[in-house]
Design an enzyme around this catalytic site. Structure first.
Site, short mmCIF file in Angstrom:
data_model
loop_
_atom_site.label_atom_id
_atom_site.label_comp_id
_atom_site.label_asym_id
_atom_site.label_seq_id
_atom_site.Cartn_x
_atom_site.Cartn_y
_atom_site.Cartn_z
CG ASN A 47 0.18 -1.88 -2.72
OD1 ASN A 47 0.60 -2.98 -3.02
ND2 ASN A 47 -1.12 -1.67 -2.55
CG ASP B 233 -5.87 -8.33 -1.03
OD1 ASP B 233 -5.33 -7.54 -0.23
OD2 ASP B 233 -6.91 -8.04 -1.66
C1 IPE Z 1 -3.08 -5.95 -4.61
O1 IPE Z 1 -3.71 -5.79 -3.38
C2 IPE Z 1 -1.62 -5.69 -4.47
C3 IPE Z 1 -0.87 -6.69 -3.73
C4 IPE Z 1 -1.35 -7.77 -3.17
C5 IPE Z 1 0.54 -6.43 -3.65
P1 IPE Z 1 -4.39 -4.42 -2.96
O2 IPE Z 1 -4.97 -4.65 -1.61
O3 IPE Z 1 -3.44 -3.30 -3.10
O4 IPE Z 1 -5.53 -4.26 -4.06
P2 IPE Z 1 -6.85 -3.39 -4.07
O5 IPE Z 1 -6.46 -2.00 -3.69
O6 IPE Z 1 -7.78 -3.99 -3.06
O7 IPE Z 1 -7.38 -3.51 -5.45
C1 IPE Z 2 -1.88 -7.31 0.80
O1 IPE Z 2 -2.64 -7.17 1.96
C2 IPE Z 2 -0.46 -6.86 0.99
C3 IPE Z 2 -0.09 -5.67 0.21
C4 IPE Z 2 -0.85 -5.04 -0.63
C5 IPE Z 2 1.27 -5.17 0.41
P1 IPE Z 2 -3.42 -5.84 2.24
O2 IPE Z 2 -2.54 -4.92 3.04
O3 IPE Z 2 -3.96 -5.25 0.99
O4 IPE Z 2 -4.61 -6.36 3.15
P2 IPE Z 2 -6.09 -5.82 3.16
O5 IPE Z 2 -6.61 -5.95 1.77
O6 IPE Z 2 -6.04 -4.41 3.63
O7 IPE Z 2 -6.78 -6.73 4.13
MG MG Z 3 -5.71 -5.49 -0.01
#
Ligand code: IPE
Ligand code: IPE
Ligand code: MG
Length: 241
Positions: A70, A22
């Site tokens: 996602n 994340d």
């Molecule tokens: C969790 O991250 C999913 C992945 C890392 C694939 P998200 O960024 O989607 O989670 P939330 O929405 O902050 O809970």
């Molecule tokens: C995690 O990084 C990757 C996926 C969920 C695919 P994020 O895209 O959630 O990054 P933040 O949380 O917006 O910084």
């Molecule tokens: Mg995220």
């Protein structure tokens, strides 16, 4: 398990580490770049950390790459992530040369046929490798996975192969996507969020959690070591004393 690299003698290395990758979006935003650049950088971290995990003697490492939630993101971001998977699946083949088995968990039916084909072929070509198992969770959701297991068991009941009374936690477990993969010992979540976000909710029932504010693209081998050392100090009781 015995310690192989950089860790002090006696370190208890987790057998199965789960990583919620994340912070890619925030990493890019901090630099004034589009979010997809963060995903690209995060994919580089993934390769580096996988090699380091193998050096540390970790047997299974599961990465949360794309959740069932996602899909809610803007279409152009989802497309960019899917394109990255296509590209990196070709590169994941390098891991095969390092004797690493690759597996995927999640609902593949929503992914492109090309991606599904590549996933199946990497799995097939690496199935006999045993230095470490790399698991990629793509279109994965813990709730979806449990529903998937329930459907498989209900089907057996319908065919008269199983009695409802025989449905046990073991049977539910055997029908999860993680069949034959041990429970998660340590969940690492970078980026400052302290939640599971539907990751391995069954398998992490007794996992230890490690959170850090570092954004995933900045996560280094030394951060993985710090998480393992922290884990090694924990007292896991599993309900006992
Ligand atoms: C969790 O991250 C999913 C992945 C890392 C694939 P998200 O960024 O989607 O989670 P939330 O929405 O902050 O809970
Ligand atoms: C995690 O990084 C990757 C996926 C969920 C695919 P994020 O895209 O959630 O990054 P933040 O949380 O917006 O910084
Ligand atoms: Mg995220």
């Amino acid at each position: 398990m015995a310690v192989k690299a950089a860790l002090p003698e006696g370190t208890k290395v987790p057998c199965h580490v789960g990583v919620i990758m994340d912070g890619n979006g925030r990493w890019a935003k901090k630099r004034g770049l589009p979010r997809k650049f963060g995903h690209r950088e995060g994919a580089k971290t993934f390769r580096e950390i996988t090699r380091h995990a193998k050096r540390l003697g970790i047997s299974y490492i599961t990465y949360y790459a794309f959740s069932t939630e996602n899909w809610k993101r803007p279409q152009d971001e989802v497309n960019a992530i899917m394109e990255l998977f296509e590209k990196y699946l070709d590169e994941v083949r390098d891991f095969i040369e390092e004797n690493i088995r690759v597996r995927f968990i999640g609902d593949r039916s929503k992914l492109s046929e090309n991606l599904q084909r590549k996933m199946a072929s990497v799995e097939e070509d690496s199935k006999d490798f045993d230095s470490m198992t790399l698991v990629l969770a793509i279109n994965y959701g813990g709730r979806d996975e449990i529903a998937h297991s329930c459907r498989a068991l209900a089907e057996k009941v319908r065919r008269g192969e199983l009695e409802p009374d025989d449905i046990s936690t073991e049977l539910i477990e055997q029908n999860l996507y993680t069949e034959e993969i041990p429970p998660v010992d340590l969940v690492i979540r970078p980026s400052g969020e302290q939640r599971l976000s539907n990751f391995m909710i069954w398998q992490a029932a007794y996992a230890e959690f490690y959170y850090t504010n570092i954004l995933w693209p900045d996560f280094k081998g030394s951060d993985l070591e710090a998480a393992v050392l922290d884990y090694s100090e924990r007292n896991r009781r599993f309900g006992g004393i």
